[in-house]
Design a protein around this motif. Structure first.
Motif, short mmCIF file in Angstrom:
data_model
loop_
_atom_site.label_atom_id
_atom_site.label_comp_id
_atom_site.label_asym_id
_atom_site.label_seq_id
_atom_site.Cartn_x
_atom_site.Cartn_y
_atom_site.Cartn_z
N SER A 11 -67.61 -17.02 52.62
CA SER A 11 -66.54 -17.49 53.49
C SER A 11 -65.22 -16.88 53.01
CB SER A 11 -66.47 -19.01 53.50
OG SER A 11 -66.33 -19.50 52.18
N PRO A 12 -64.35 -16.54 53.98
CA PRO A 12 -63.10 -15.87 53.59
C PRO A 12 -62.19 -16.83 52.82
CG PRO A 12 -63.14 -16.35 55.96
CD PRO A 12 -64.47 -16.75 55.42
N ALA A 13 -61.60 -16.35 51.74
CA ALA A 13 -60.70 -17.19 50.95
C ALA A 13 -59.76 -16.29 50.17
CB ALA A 13 -61.49 -18.08 50.01
N LYS A 14 -58.58 -16.81 49.87
CA LYS A 14 -57.60 -16.03 49.11
C LYS A 14 -57.07 -16.87 47.95
CE LYS A 14 -55.96 -12.86 52.68
NZ LYS A 14 -57.16 -13.11 53.56
N GLY A 15 -56.52 -16.19 46.96
CA GLY A 15 -55.81 -16.89 45.89
C GLY A 15 -56.69 -17.86 45.15
N MET A 16 -56.15 -19.06 44.91
CA MET A 16 -56.87 -20.05 44.13
C MET A 16 -58.17 -20.46 44.80
SD MET A 16 -55.87 -20.55 41.19
CE MET A 16 -56.93 -21.91 40.69
N SER A 17 -58.17 -20.53 46.13
CA SER A 17 -59.39 -21.00 46.76
C SER A 17 -60.50 -19.94 46.64
CB SER A 17 -59.16 -21.43 48.21
OG SER A 17 -58.83 -20.36 49.00
N ALA A 18 -60.12 -18.67 46.53
CA ALA A 18 -61.12 -17.63 46.28
C ALA A 18 -61.74 -17.83 44.89
CB ALA A 18 -60.51 -16.25 46.40
N TYR A 19 -60.88 -18.16 43.92
CA TYR A 19 -61.37 -18.38 42.56
C TYR A 19 -62.30 -19.59 42.53
CZ TYR A 19 -61.62 -19.30 37.59
OH TYR A 19 -62.09 -19.54 36.32
N TYR A 20 -61.88 -20.65 43.22
CA TYR A 20 -62.68 -21.87 43.30
C TYR A 20 -64.03 -21.55 43.95
CZ TYR A 20 -64.19 -26.38 45.26
OH TYR A 20 -64.92 -27.47 45.62
N ASN A 21 -64.02 -20.76 45.03
CA ASN A 21 -65.27 -20.39 45.70
C ASN A 21 -66.18 -19.59 44.78
OD1 ASN A 21 -64.47 -21.67 47.98
ND2 ASN A 21 -64.40 -19.86 49.29
N ARG A 81 -67.89 -9.32 44.39
CA ARG A 81 -66.87 -9.55 45.40
C ARG A 81 -65.60 -10.15 44.81
NH1 ARG A 81 -66.37 -13.83 50.29
NH2 ARG A 81 -64.17 -13.41 50.42
N PHE A 82 -65.75 -11.12 43.91
CA PHE A 82 -64.56 -11.85 43.47
C PHE A 82 -63.95 -11.26 42.20
CE2 PHE A 82 -66.88 -15.08 45.91
CZ PHE A 82 -65.87 -15.50 46.78
N GLN A 83 -64.82 -10.78 41.31
CA GLN A 83 -64.32 -10.37 40.00
C GLN A 83 -64.29 -8.86 39.84
OE1 GLN A 83 -63.31 -13.43 39.54
NE2 GLN A 83 -63.89 -13.62 37.41
N GLU A 84 -64.98 -8.17 40.77
CA GLU A 84 -65.18 -6.73 40.64
C GLU A 84 -65.73 -6.38 39.25
OE1 GLU A 84 -62.01 -4.32 42.15
OE2 GLU A 84 -61.98 -5.41 44.05
N GLU A 85 -66.60 -7.27 38.74
CA GLU A 85 -67.29 -6.99 37.48
C GLU A 85 -68.58 -6.26 37.81
OE1 GLU A 85 -67.71 -10.01 34.48
OE2 GLU A 85 -65.99 -11.13 35.30
N HIS A 86 -68.42 -4.95 38.05
CA HIS A 86 -69.53 -4.18 38.60
C HIS A 86 -70.73 -4.14 37.65
CE1 HIS A 86 -66.65 -3.25 41.60
NE2 HIS A 86 -65.89 -2.57 40.77
N GLU A 87 -70.45 -3.97 36.34
CA GLU A 87 -71.55 -3.89 35.38
C GLU A 87 -72.40 -5.16 35.43
OE1 GLU A 87 -72.57 -1.46 33.45
OE2 GLU A 87 -70.97 -0.10 34.10
N LYS A 88 -71.72 -6.29 35.44
CA LYS A 88 -72.40 -7.58 35.47
C LYS A 88 -73.21 -7.70 36.76
CE LYS A 88 -71.37 -12.05 33.57
NZ LYS A 88 -70.33 -12.86 32.95
N ALA A 89 -72.58 -7.30 37.85
CA ALA A 89 -73.26 -7.35 39.15
C ALA A 89 -74.52 -6.49 39.13
CB ALA A 89 -72.31 -6.89 40.27
N VAL A 90 -74.43 -5.31 38.56
CA VAL A 90 -75.58 -4.40 38.49
C VAL A 90 -76.74 -5.09 37.76
CG1 VAL A 90 -76.48 -2.29 37.43
CG2 VAL A 90 -74.33 -2.22 38.70
N GLY A 91 -76.42 -5.78 36.66
CA GLY A 91 -77.44 -6.48 35.89
C GLY A 91 -78.17 -7.52 36.75
N TYR A 92 -77.40 -8.30 37.49
CA TYR A 92 -78.02 -9.33 38.34
C TYR A 92 -78.83 -8.70 39.47
CZ TYR A 92 -75.41 -13.07 36.03
OH TYR A 92 -74.92 -13.96 35.11
#
Length: 199
Positions: free
Chosen positions: A110-120, A151-162
């Motif tokens: 779901s689309p979210a920005k700022g704090m609510s994106a972090y919460y999501n 999507r939220f953290q742009e932690e690509h390495e971590k994403a690749v692992g999952y």
């Protein structure tokens, strides 16, 4: 809109005990489930919703039905009703991993920005982690983790692992390779692409 929950005044005595499911019940359920799934596949979301809602009238505490309905609402991008459906599924069956991952997807997509994106992000990861505790071999939970970190953290390495874990568990799912490839590109990890996707 379609009312999700059975009316409050429906009394329990009208329902036979859940354990007594006749062969006819099972056949009716399987036939309509298959119909609903076909409707989803061919993009007939409103028809699928009607099919599953009709089933809910007969099986009002069937957690699987709520997850099916949740996925229809996800595809329609009706985030609130999707969330409500997956939460209902979890209430009816605390062990149903699809319900946790479905709820996580609501937060991840779901689309979210700022704090609510972090919460999501936190909620999506939390639901996915609960699902992996319930069933460490449930592929979609790892895909959800990959999606959330990507999507939220742009932690690509971590994403690749999952995503790697996801394609190990669901090697025949072309979706998995697609997400995995995307994450590898973002992570600039071309060795993994050569090793896993080229073949």
């Amino acid at each position: 809109g379609v009312a999700l929950l059975p009316p409050v005044n429906a009394t329990a005595k009208d329902d036979p005990p859940a354990a007594i499911e006749t062969a006819a019940d099972r056949e009716y359920r399987n036939t309509l489930l298959a119909l609903g799934d076909r409707q989803i596949e061919s993009g007939q979301m409103n028809e699928a919703l009607e099919t599953f809602t009709q089933l809910l009238e007969r099986f009002p505490s069937d957690a699987h039905l709520y997850t099916r309905i949740g996925h229809v609402y996800l595809k329609k991008e009706d985030w609130d009703l999707a969330q409500e459906s997956f939460e209902a599924a979890k209430r009816h069956d605390k062990q149903l991993v699809e319900a946790y991952v479905g709820l996580g997807l609501v937060f991840a997509e779901s689309p979210a920005k700022g704090m609510s994106a972090y919460y999501n992000f936190r909620r999506a990861v939390g639901e996915a982690k609960r699902a992996t505790k319930l069933d460490p071999n449930y592929g979609p939970a790892y895909r959800l983790l990959g999606e959330a970190y990507e999507r939220f953290q742009e932690e690509h390495e971590k994403a690749v692992g999952y995503y790697m874990k996801y394609i190990e568990l669901e090697p025949d799912n072309p979706d998995g390779l697609f997400y995995f490839g995307l994450a590898c590109v973002q992570a600039k990890d071309f060795d993994k692409i050569n090793a896993h996707i080229r073949p």
